[in-house]
Design a protein around this motif. Sequence first.
Motif, PDB file in Angstrom:
ATOM      1  N   SER A 306     -43.173  -3.324 -55.051  1.00 44.40           N
ATOM      2  CA  SER A 306     -43.307  -1.896 -54.457  1.00 44.40           C
ATOM      3  C   SER A 306     -44.738  -2.001 -54.227  1.00 44.40           C
ATOM      4  CB  SER A 306     -43.236  -1.078 -55.424  1.00 44.40           C
ATOM      5  OG  SER A 306     -44.245  -1.435 -56.788  1.00 44.40           O
ATOM      6  N   ASP A 308     -47.171   0.914 -51.596  1.00 42.33           N
ATOM      7  CA  ASP A 308     -46.713   2.208 -50.668  1.00 42.33           C
ATOM      8  C   ASP A 308     -47.914   2.911 -50.234  1.00 42.33           C
ATOM      9  OD1 ASP A 308     -46.705   3.362 -53.362  1.00 42.33           O
ATOM     10  OD2 ASP A 308     -44.772   3.727 -53.087  1.00 42.33           O
ATOM     11  N   GLU A 309     -49.349   2.257 -49.821  1.00 43.59           N
ATOM     12  CA  GLU A 309     -48.886   0.759 -48.926  1.00 43.59           C
ATOM     13  C   GLU A 309     -49.125  -0.422 -50.556  1.00 43.59           C
ATOM     14  OE1 GLU A 309     -51.804  -0.017 -45.514  1.00 43.59           O
ATOM     15  OE2 GLU A 309     -50.275   1.844 -45.449  1.00 43.59           O
ATOM     16  N   GLY A 319     -42.705   3.107 -53.346  1.00 44.42           N
ATOM     17  CA  GLY A 319     -41.973   2.793 -51.953  1.00 44.42           C
ATOM     18  C   GLY A 319     -42.022   1.106 -51.841  1.00 44.42           C
ATOM     19  N   THR A 320     -41.655   0.531 -50.440  1.00 46.70           N
ATOM     20  CA  THR A 320     -41.754  -0.621 -50.602  1.00 46.70           C
ATOM     21  C   THR A 320     -42.006  -0.959 -48.259  1.00 46.70           C
ATOM     22  OG1 THR A 320     -40.998  -1.559 -51.726  1.00 46.70           O
ATOM     23  CG2 THR A 320     -41.262  -3.448 -49.808  1.00 46.70           C
ATOM     24  N   GLU A 321     -43.364  -0.998 -48.508  1.00 44.14           N
ATOM     25  CA  GLU A 321     -43.238  -1.178 -46.790  1.00 44.14           C
ATOM     26  C   GLU A 321     -42.489  -1.769 -45.848  1.00 44.14           C
ATOM     27  OE1 GLU A 321     -47.498  -1.893 -43.626  1.00 44.14           O
ATOM     28  OE2 GLU A 321     -47.978  -1.833 -45.747  1.00 44.14           O
ATOM     29  N   ASP A 370     -42.316   3.207 -45.735  1.00 46.72           N
ATOM     30  CA  ASP A 370     -41.968   2.678 -46.791  1.00 46.72           C
ATOM     31  C   ASP A 370     -39.621   3.366 -47.175  1.00 46.72           C
ATOM     32  OD1 ASP A 370     -44.261   2.052 -47.353  1.00 46.72           O
ATOM     33  OD2 ASP A 370     -45.299   4.208 -47.746  1.00 46.72           O
ATOM     34  N   GLN A 372     -37.298   3.565 -50.179  1.00 52.20           N
ATOM     35  CA  GLN A 372     -37.695   3.332 -52.167  1.00 52.20           C
ATOM     36  C   GLN A 372     -35.695   2.920 -52.444  1.00 52.20           C
ATOM     37  OE1 GLN A 372     -38.283   7.586 -50.964  1.00 52.20           O
ATOM     38  NE2 GLN A 372     -39.148   7.793 -52.397  1.00 52.20           N
ATOM     39  N   TRP A 385     -46.007   7.891 -52.955  1.00 55.82           N
ATOM     40  CA  TRP A 385     -46.826   7.266 -51.892  1.00 55.82           C
ATOM     41  C   TRP A 385     -48.198   7.169 -52.892  1.00 55.82           C
ATOM     42  CZ3 TRP A 385     -42.565   6.161 -50.291  1.00 55.82           C
ATOM     43  CH2 TRP A 385     -41.747   6.972 -49.236  1.00 55.82           C
ATOM     44  N   ASN A 388     -49.941   6.141 -48.602  1.00 56.84           N
ATOM     45  CA  ASN A 388     -49.712   6.599 -47.997  1.00 56.84           C
ATOM     46  C   ASN A 388     -49.534   8.278 -47.962  1.00 56.84           C
ATOM     47  OD1 ASN A 388     -49.586   4.039 -47.076  1.00 56.84           O
ATOM     48  ND2 ASN A 388     -47.550   3.740 -47.153  1.00 56.84           N
ATOM     49  N   SER A 392     -44.442   9.228 -44.463  1.00 58.05           N
ATOM     50  CA  SER A 392     -44.074   7.388 -45.186  1.00 58.05           C
ATOM     51  C   SER A 392     -42.321   6.777 -45.217  1.00 58.05           C
ATOM     52  CB  SER A 392     -44.467   7.750 -46.704  1.00 58.05           C
ATOM     53  OG  SER A 392     -45.669   7.491 -46.240  1.00 58.05           O
ATOM     54  N   ASN A 393     -41.200   7.864 -46.232  1.00 56.42           N
ATOM     55  CA  ASN A 393     -40.069   7.667 -45.207  1.00 56.42           C
ATOM     56  C   ASN A 393     -39.136   8.203 -44.364  1.00 56.42           C
ATOM     57  OD1 ASN A 393     -39.839   9.935 -46.675  1.00 56.42           O
ATOM     58  ND2 ASN A 393     -38.528   8.858 -48.632  1.00 56.42           N
TER      59      ASN A 393
END
Length: 674
Positions: A306, A308-309, A319-321, A370, A372, A385, A388, A392-393
């Motif tokens: 993970s 984000d960011e 999340g993951t960028e 990002d 998820q 986030w 972020n 973001s998503n």
Amino acid sequence: MLTRRKFVEVGAAAVAAVALKEKSAFADERRESSLKLAPTAFRALPLGQIRPGGWLRRQLRIQADGLSGHLDEFWPDVGPHSGWLGGSGESWERGPYFVDGLLPLAWQLNDERLKAKAMRFIDWTLNHQAPNGMIGPASNDDWWPRMVMLKVLAQYHDATADPRVLPVLTRYFHYQLAVLPTRPLRDWGKYRWQDEVLVVEWLYECTGDASLLRLANLLEKQGYDWIVGFADFKHTGVTSRAYLDASAIGGNRAEGMETHGVNNGQAIKTAAVRYRLSGDASEHANFKRQIDTLDRFHGMPNGMFSCDEHLAGLDPSHGTELCTVVETLYSLEVALETFGDASIADRIEKIAFNALPGTFDDAMWAHQYDQQANQVLVGLNSKPWTTNGPESNLYGLEPNFGCCTANFHQGWPKFTSSLWMRSPDGGLVASLYAPCEVETTVSDHKISLRVETEYPFKQDVRIVLSPETALSFPLHLRIPAWASAATLRINGQPVPIDAKPETFALIERRWVPGDVVDLHLPMVPSISRWYNHSLALMRGPLVFSRDPGESWVKLRDRGLTADWQVYPKKFWNYALLVDERSAGEVEVVEGAVGVIPFAAISAPVKLRVKASRINAWRSEDGVAAPVPEGPQTSTLPEEMLELIPYGAAKLRITAFPQLRRDKQADEHFSHVKC
């Protein structure tokens, strides 16, 4: 207040960090007195010798027909006014990022239109070197964006042998060696120095210029020591904005850099580039420590961590960028070439077949900043986030920030470049599996081979070899960790596999044109355990997710593309009636691999598993609440839930609670190690 155990752990970490620093100092002395590079376990083939085939070629064609092939036509940051084309526009990282993926994509597809787009950046860089040796736009002198362009020029030279490249790089590195003592690495370059050292090592092998290794040592000394940082790893939880703000106010920007996801993704290659400089075999263990640490504190079911960011813990709703995905893939590809460790290839495939396609729309005209693992809504939400913003998503042109718009292009092409490698015994290595064609040489003889497969969706890999004449050489075939019952046939005849899973099987024979190798890799569904004892289902390298249906709502037009929100059509809050013992009995439904390989509407393989909805598990502000801990009960009826590959599901649940069936199942779960 320290417990005795914690005191011992902290003390051991401090001792390890000091020992690593002392070891590093000793390595510096050794490097100065021994100007040579340690050999890599494998050697990558030059760009252009591997061409995608089958579903992989369709995927690269989708990329070329989407944002990758048209971004410069409407996005100013890489358009005709780019500073990397001599214009007054964006002059930092975006031009180099764009061409770093566009170049291999163009050559692998042999697409003249894309080659011409890449060549504009390459020609300008090669033809406008400053008299002192500096390259790039004169409007900034940051070392970092030039590190990206160096990777571009090395790939380009491998593909074309253009005589301009080596002199330009030599002059640039000589200039940098002279000025670094008074203008040292800073900011991003300080934390991403290993990307430049990789190219310095490459050029040294081309020219033998001893000053290049002195430059490599200087870059390492000025750069952040990631190996020591992971020996005493402090960033074990969610990185909050308040924590970073407080650090910055106190004058400490290091906390933000050390926890930055992309920095960590790029840092994974640190041990590999250090090994080449020192020859120290313990760098392999340093590499594994980085991977294991990120998995332990921030690991996600899709093979990523993970961020984000910044590093964000284990909750799969974080999340993951996208930049982190493609940079981690590239770092792992470098590490695979360096260490020859089959487990690295397994990780590459897990990320490439799940996290990479999972962050694009089907046509690759829109991407997320990002993604998820548990992603139940794509919209303008402030949660979850860590640092972020609310876009973001979103799927779109440049959600949250445009770095990923410029940088995502390298993911699929560099994966393709790593499918096959050379081995030190003069043979070839099938390091990753996907359909492709290879044109190369072995012992100065031309050889072509064709890989026919629908892997990772199907279990069989066929390799057709066509040397120009009968030729003896070793062939190394990777056996994934999950393929415990792999079988092999050559020209239809069974051949014993003398290799364990997560290693390479060696075949030594005299190959003649038309020889056929058939590798069967049985894919049995299995589960892995994650946050709050949740479970994820896998089959081979594919992770499977619940797709709750997708309703795409356009937020706004963006030139040739648009920004999109996505809403679920069906329930997502299920617990699965499966455990470690029963996972292998999960029903598998295979179909054809469609024109779009990773598409929910035509998913080529599905898993069907019993499940029940859990009413207590809900979303909060558009974000799935943390997975309920432990086995769950439900008053709702059982259903047969259909799961599809993670990369095909643009909304998804991947980490599920386990459904409690009876007391016996409860007792089994209590003994599961998580």
